[in-house]
Design a protein around this motif. Structure first.
Motif, PDB file in Angstrom:
ATOM      1  N   ALA A  53      -4.459  22.547   4.880  1.00 37.05           N
ATOM      2  CA  ALA A  53      -5.398  21.452   4.639  1.00 37.05           C
ATOM      3  C   ALA A  53      -5.530  21.210   3.147  1.00 37.05           C
TER       4      ALA A  53
ATOM      5  N   PHE B 231     -13.489  18.212  -3.439  1.00 38.04           N
ATOM      6  CA  PHE B 231     -14.914  18.505  -3.538  1.00 38.04           C
ATOM      7  C   PHE B 231     -15.522  17.748  -4.703  1.00 38.04           C
TER       8      PHE B 231
ATOM      9  N   MET C 216      -9.592  19.394  -6.370  1.00 42.73           N
ATOM     10  CA  MET C 216      -8.727  19.352  -5.203  1.00 42.73           C
ATOM     11  C   MET C 216      -8.115  20.737  -4.989  1.00 42.73           C
TER      12      MET C 216
ATOM     13  N   SER D 294      -8.486  13.594   9.314  1.00 43.24           N
ATOM     14  CA  SER D 294      -9.252  13.809   8.085  1.00 43.24           C
ATOM     15  C   SER D 294     -10.744  13.825   8.383  1.00 43.24           C
ATOM     16  N   TRP D 295     -11.533  14.260   7.412  1.00 46.89           N
ATOM     17  CA  TRP D 295     -12.977  14.394   7.572  1.00 46.89           C
ATOM     18  C   TRP D 295     -13.662  14.258   6.224  1.00 46.89           C
ATOM     19  N   CYS D 296     -14.940  13.979   6.286  1.00 53.48           N
ATOM     20  CA  CYS D 296     -15.783  13.974   5.100  1.00 53.48           C
ATOM     21  C   CYS D 296     -17.110  14.612   5.509  1.00 53.48           C
TER      22      CYS D 296
ATOM     23  N   GLN E 119     -17.354  17.138   0.736  1.00 58.92           N
ATOM     24  CA  GLN E 119     -16.051  17.739   1.006  1.00 58.92           C
ATOM     25  C   GLN E 119     -15.242  16.784   1.865  1.00 58.92           C
ATOM     26  N   THR E 120     -14.143  16.288   1.320  1.00 61.34           N
ATOM     27  CA  THR E 120     -13.258  15.374   2.028  1.00 61.34           C
ATOM     28  C   THR E 120     -11.944  16.097   2.260  1.00 61.34           C
ATOM     29  N   GLY E 121     -11.464  16.106   3.505  1.00 62.55           N
ATOM     30  CA  GLY E 121     -10.268  16.871   3.805  1.00 62.55           C
ATOM     31  C   GLY E 121      -9.249  16.114   4.620  1.00 62.55           C
ATOM     32  N   TYR E 122      -8.016  16.623   4.590  1.00 62.37           N
ATOM     33  CA  TYR E 122      -6.881  16.068   5.314  1.00 62.37           C
ATOM     34  C   TYR E 122      -6.073  17.245   5.860  1.00 62.37           C
TER      35      TYR E 122
ATOM     36  N   ARG F 275      -5.924  23.333  -1.857  1.00 59.43           N
ATOM     37  CA  ARG F 275      -5.255  23.396  -0.568  1.00 59.43           C
ATOM     38  C   ARG F 275      -5.590  24.747   0.061  1.00 59.43           C
TER      39      ARG F 275
ATOM     40  N   GLU G 186      -8.220  19.544   0.444  1.00 59.90           N
ATOM     41  CA  GLU G 186      -9.617  19.134   0.382  1.00 59.90           C
ATOM     42  C   GLU G 186     -10.019  18.809  -1.048  1.00 59.90           C
TER      43      GLU G 186
END
Length: 113
Positions: A94, A98, A30, A75-77, A50-53, A32, A96
């Motif tokens: 952000a 990984f 994780m 958010s995204w993946c 990759q998952t993010g907020y 930032r 994220e």
């Protein structure tokens, strides 16, 4: 592994974008990211999911050839191997995750006390 905020160390990746690796385990890492207004992340891909907020700010990400506008709380993946990049409209923060662990981000971990 536990990291406290006062241990955070920031590293410049490219102009206007810096990273602070927070913590990692056997399968995830994780980090930032602070992205300055008007900066951009060139299109790239890597073998990590990759998952993010997005905590704050706004940006447009191109993921697999499709543009997405993100604001706080979005958010995204991104699947492994998918090309992606970003244009930052307003200074952003952000978080994220990984998977597998991004070995190239391990040197960005804070010094242990």
């Amino acid at each position: 592994m536990i990291t406290t905020n006062d241990q955070a160390v920031w590293h410049d990746l490219i102009p206007g974008i810096r990273v602070s690796t927070l913590v990692h385990g056997e399968k995830t890492l994780m980090a930032r990211f602070e992205l300055q207004e008007k900066s951009f992340l060139p299109m790239h891909s890597h073998p990590h999911e990759q998952t993010g907020y997005l905590v704050s700010g706004s940006m447009t990400m191109t993921i697999g050839g499709v543009e997405h506008r993100f604001g706080p709380g979005d958010s995204w993946c991104i699947a492994p191997g998918v090309e992606h990049g970003a244009v930052v409209h307003e200074t952003a923060l952000a978080i994220e995750v990984f998977s597998p662990v991004r070995e190239d981000y391990i040197p960005f971990l804070p010094a242990r006390r």
